[in-house]
Design a protein around this motif. Sequence first.
Motif, PDB file in Angstrom:
ATOM      1  N   PHE A   1       7.243  63.371 -82.275  1.00 63.23           N
ATOM      2  CA  PHE A   1       6.677  62.156 -81.674  1.00 63.23           C
ATOM      3  C   PHE A   1       7.576  61.625 -80.565  1.00 63.23           C
ATOM      4  N   SER A   2       8.886  61.699 -80.789  1.00 69.27           N
ATOM      5  CA  SER A   2       9.813  61.147 -79.797  1.00 69.27           C
ATOM      6  C   SER A   2       9.819  61.948 -78.507  1.00 69.27           C
ATOM      7  N   ARG A   3       9.361  63.219 -78.574  1.00 75.12           N
ATOM      8  CA  ARG A   3       9.372  64.077 -77.392  1.00 75.12           C
ATOM      9  C   ARG A   3       8.089  63.968 -76.571  1.00 75.12           C
ATOM     10  N   VAL A   4       7.083  63.268 -77.125  1.00 72.38           N
ATOM     11  CA  VAL A   4       5.831  63.115 -76.385  1.00 72.38           C
ATOM     12  C   VAL A   4       6.061  62.175 -75.211  1.00 72.38           C
ATOM     13  N   PRO A   5       5.686  62.560 -73.990  1.00 73.21           N
ATOM     14  CA  PRO A   5       5.911  61.682 -72.831  1.00 73.21           C
ATOM     15  C   PRO A   5       5.134  60.386 -72.955  1.00 73.21           C
ATOM     16  N   LEU A   6       5.684  59.318 -72.394  1.00 71.70           N
ATOM     17  CA  LEU A   6       4.993  58.041 -72.354  1.00 71.70           C
ATOM     18  C   LEU A   6       3.721  58.172 -71.527  1.00 71.70           C
ATOM     19  N   GLU A   7       2.711  57.403 -71.933  1.00 71.08           N
ATOM     20  CA  GLU A   7       1.456  57.444 -71.194  1.00 71.08           C
ATOM     21  C   GLU A   7       1.657  56.941 -69.767  1.00 71.08           C
TER      22      GLU A   7
ATOM     23  N   TRP B   1      -0.850  43.096 -76.037  1.00 71.85           N
ATOM     24  CA  TRP B   1      -1.602  43.761 -74.977  1.00 71.85           C
ATOM     25  C   TRP B   1      -2.919  43.039 -74.697  1.00 71.85           C
ATOM     26  N   LEU B   2      -3.636  42.658 -75.770  1.00 72.98           N
ATOM     27  CA  LEU B   2      -4.905  41.958 -75.576  1.00 72.98           C
ATOM     28  C   LEU B   2      -4.706  40.595 -74.931  1.00 72.98           C
ATOM     29  N   ARG B   3      -3.599  39.963 -75.263  1.00 79.42           N
ATOM     30  CA  ARG B   3      -3.347  38.618 -74.744  1.00 79.42           C
ATOM     31  C   ARG B   3      -2.858  38.631 -73.295  1.00 79.42           C
ATOM     32  N   THR B   4      -1.993  39.599 -72.965  1.00 75.94           N
ATOM     33  CA  THR B   4      -1.360  39.600 -71.642  1.00 75.94           C
ATOM     34  C   THR B   4      -1.917  40.650 -70.695  1.00 75.94           C
ATOM     35  N   GLY B   5      -2.570  41.672 -71.238  1.00 75.37           N
ATOM     36  CA  GLY B   5      -3.026  42.764 -70.400  1.00 75.37           C
ATOM     37  C   GLY B   5      -1.933  43.728 -69.996  1.00 75.37           C
ATOM     38  N   ASP B   6      -0.733  43.570 -70.561  1.00 72.83           N
ATOM     39  CA  ASP B   6       0.406  44.427 -70.234  1.00 72.83           C
ATOM     40  C   ASP B   6       0.248  45.767 -70.951  1.00 72.83           C
ATOM     41  N   ALA B   7       0.052  46.840 -70.182  1.00 75.33           N
ATOM     42  CA  ALA B   7      -0.212  48.158 -70.775  1.00 75.33           C
ATOM     43  C   ALA B   7       0.964  48.698 -71.570  1.00 75.33           C
ATOM     44  N   LEU B   8       2.159  48.183 -71.323  1.00 71.41           N
ATOM     45  CA  LEU B   8       3.315  48.653 -72.088  1.00 71.41           C
ATOM     46  C   LEU B   8       3.108  48.435 -73.586  1.00 71.41           C
ATOM     47  N   TYR B   9       2.562  47.282 -73.957  1.00 72.55           N
ATOM     48  CA  TYR B   9       2.358  46.990 -75.376  1.00 72.55           C
ATOM     49  C   TYR B   9       1.314  47.910 -75.992  1.00 72.55           C
ATOM     50  N   ARG B  10       0.308  48.297 -75.230  1.00 71.57           N
ATOM     51  CA  ARG B  10      -0.671  49.257 -75.732  1.00 71.57           C
ATOM     52  C   ARG B  10      -0.009  50.610 -75.963  1.00 71.57           C
ATOM     53  N   THR B  11       0.812  51.032 -75.017  1.00 76.15           N
ATOM     54  CA  THR B  11       1.536  52.292 -75.170  1.00 76.15           C
ATOM     55  C   THR B  11       2.409  52.267 -76.414  1.00 76.15           C
ATOM     56  N   LEU B  12       3.108  51.174 -76.599  1.00 73.86           N
ATOM     57  CA  LEU B  12       3.998  51.048 -77.751  1.00 73.86           C
ATOM     58  C   LEU B  12       3.210  51.062 -79.056  1.00 73.86           C
ATOM     59  N   ALA B  13       2.106  50.323 -79.105  1.00 76.35           N
ATOM     60  CA  ALA B  13       1.297  50.275 -80.328  1.00 76.35           C
ATOM     61  C   ALA B  13       0.724  51.644 -80.666  1.00 76.35           C
ATOM     62  N   ARG B  14       0.257  52.386 -79.637  1.00 76.21           N
ATOM     63  CA  ARG B  14      -0.318  53.705 -79.894  1.00 76.21           C
ATOM     64  C   ARG B  14       0.729  54.682 -80.409  1.00 76.21           C
TER      65      ARG B  14
ATOM     66  N   SER C   1      15.126  51.530 -70.235  1.00 75.87           N
ATOM     67  CA  SER C   1      13.938  51.105 -69.507  1.00 75.87           C
ATOM     68  C   SER C   1      13.331  49.876 -70.167  1.00 75.87           C
ATOM     69  N   ARG C   2      12.344  49.317 -69.530  1.00 67.19           N
ATOM     70  CA  ARG C   2      11.655  48.160 -70.112  1.00 67.19           C
ATOM     71  C   ARG C   2      10.975  48.543 -71.428  1.00 67.19           C
ATOM     72  N   TYR C   3      10.488  49.760 -71.518  1.00 56.26           N
ATOM     73  CA  TYR C   3       9.892  50.232 -72.770  1.00 56.26           C
ATOM     74  C   TYR C   3      10.903  50.162 -73.916  1.00 56.26           C
ATOM     75  N   HIS C   4      12.112  50.661 -73.687  1.00 54.23           N
ATOM     76  CA  HIS C   4      13.141  50.645 -74.724  1.00 54.23           C
ATOM     77  C   HIS C   4      13.526  49.213 -75.094  1.00 54.23           C
ATOM     78  N   ARG C   5      13.644  48.361 -74.095  1.00 56.34           N
ATOM     79  CA  ARG C   5      14.041  46.969 -74.359  1.00 56.34           C
ATOM     80  C   ARG C   5      12.975  46.250 -75.187  1.00 56.34           C
ATOM     81  N   THR C   6      11.715  46.484 -74.847  1.00 56.79           N
ATOM     82  CA  THR C   6      10.632  45.814 -75.563  1.00 56.79           C
ATOM     83  C   THR C   6      10.539  46.301 -77.004  1.00 56.79           C
ATOM     84  N   ALA C   7      10.625  47.606 -77.195  1.00 58.18           N
ATOM     85  CA  ALA C   7      10.536  48.168 -78.541  1.00 58.18           C
ATOM     86  C   ALA C   7      11.677  47.655 -79.412  1.00 58.18           C
ATOM     87  N   LEU C   8      12.882  47.644 -78.873  1.00 58.58           N
ATOM     88  CA  LEU C   8      14.018  47.139 -79.641  1.00 58.58           C
ATOM     89  C   LEU C   8      13.837  45.669 -79.979  1.00 58.58           C
TER      90      LEU C   8
END
Length: 447
Positions: free
Chosen positions: A437-443, A52-65, A223-230
């Motif tokens: 945790f899994s039921r919490v909506p994505l940011e 996230w810090l390197r690319t600015g892609d908010a998806l990685y911040r969401t995943l890390a949190r 989704s892209r979130y699932h693909r990235t996490a996997l």
Amino acid sequence: MITAVAGAFAAVDQEYLFEARQMQALSFIVHIPLVCFGIAFPAMVLFCEWRWLRTGDALYRTLARRWAKVMLALFAIGVVTGTILSFELGLLWPGFMASFGNVFGLGFTMEGFSFFIEAIFIAIYVYGWDRLRPRTHFLMGIPVVAAGITGSWFVISVNGWMNHPGGFALRDGRAVEARPWSALFANEFFWHEFVHMYFAGYIVAGFLIAVPYAWSFLRGRWSRYHRTALTVGLSAAAVAAPLQIVIGDWAAREIARHQPVKLAALEGLGKTTRGASEHLLGWYNGAEVVYGIEIPRLLSLLAFHDPDATVAGLNTVPAQDIPPVNVVRLAFQSMVGIGTLLALLGLVFLYVRLRHKRLPGSRWFYRAVVAAGPLSVVALLAGWVTTEVGRQPWIVYGVMRTGQAVTGASGIPIGYGTLIVVYLGLAGGVWWLLHRFSRVPLEEHHD
């Protein structure tokens, strides 16, 4: 290696020795997978934040949190199970602690420092997302990663010493002239155990992290979130699994050098043999392996890199010094078999990812990933059964028997039953937390 002096330790009258060993084993079964997450998961979380810090892609911040919350929950459960383990060492095995605590106690003391560092910085990391500057917050995660590694490093140094004791003299049933640093960290047995466990941490954590996202693919959520996490979890496991085969070869050769009886038990080798064969599957009948698939000279080749090498058999020691052969063989072959399948799965993923720049598209691949999660835990536990049961009847190899270390107190069955209830409650708590945790909506939505 120190050799036991005859009569140095008295046997303890404890009719529940087997139950005491089962209690300790149950605690290891619960705790060891959490250790894997302590080793590997913080690095994966920090990797996502770095992206996230390197690319600015908010998806990685969401995943890390989101993963950070899981990391904190698993750390808290690990604190409970680790505390139970520490109490068990003193309550179940007082002879061991009293006789050798001055030798290996340093390892547990240093692990305590690692624990406190990890506890402090994991709290800062999880609750500091909106309170610290991004780069400062990232730096707060580095001690969490380091402490997760050093904590296991110090504990495994104790286990390495138990398998290859040294750094002390034995006098009147007590360790004297103790040299803890050399006993724990200059021990030849320590290094392969630690590296083997370190890679196992990435295999177990990586495959288990990938399971829910592979399951999402099978249910049509991709989704892209699932693909990235996997991709993050599976990449870690896919790199570690093939390398673990090489590390396992190193570990097996160290066992051949320092614990020949354990090696003979792993393979069911009844008699000392030149050019010993390997047997896949089969059953040890007290003299040899029957109903197995024999591969000539392979054991000598794997153990000593010489097909004509002589391998010591179980006939080299008295019957009371032989571990339960079929238990150890089943555990060892389960570990190797599952580990090989996981390595192949990892290579398939890496090939498709690096060659075609995409994720595999086969549903069978994702079914295999879903199976790989629990199978990686089975392989992990089988490996520890190989290590610990293969050392029996010794708690300190060649020096003190398990029956000489156990408590003489009654009430072990009551404690055993209580322990089962506690762990069932913890399992339910973990399931509830992870489900919540899994039921919490994505940011944010990342499609």
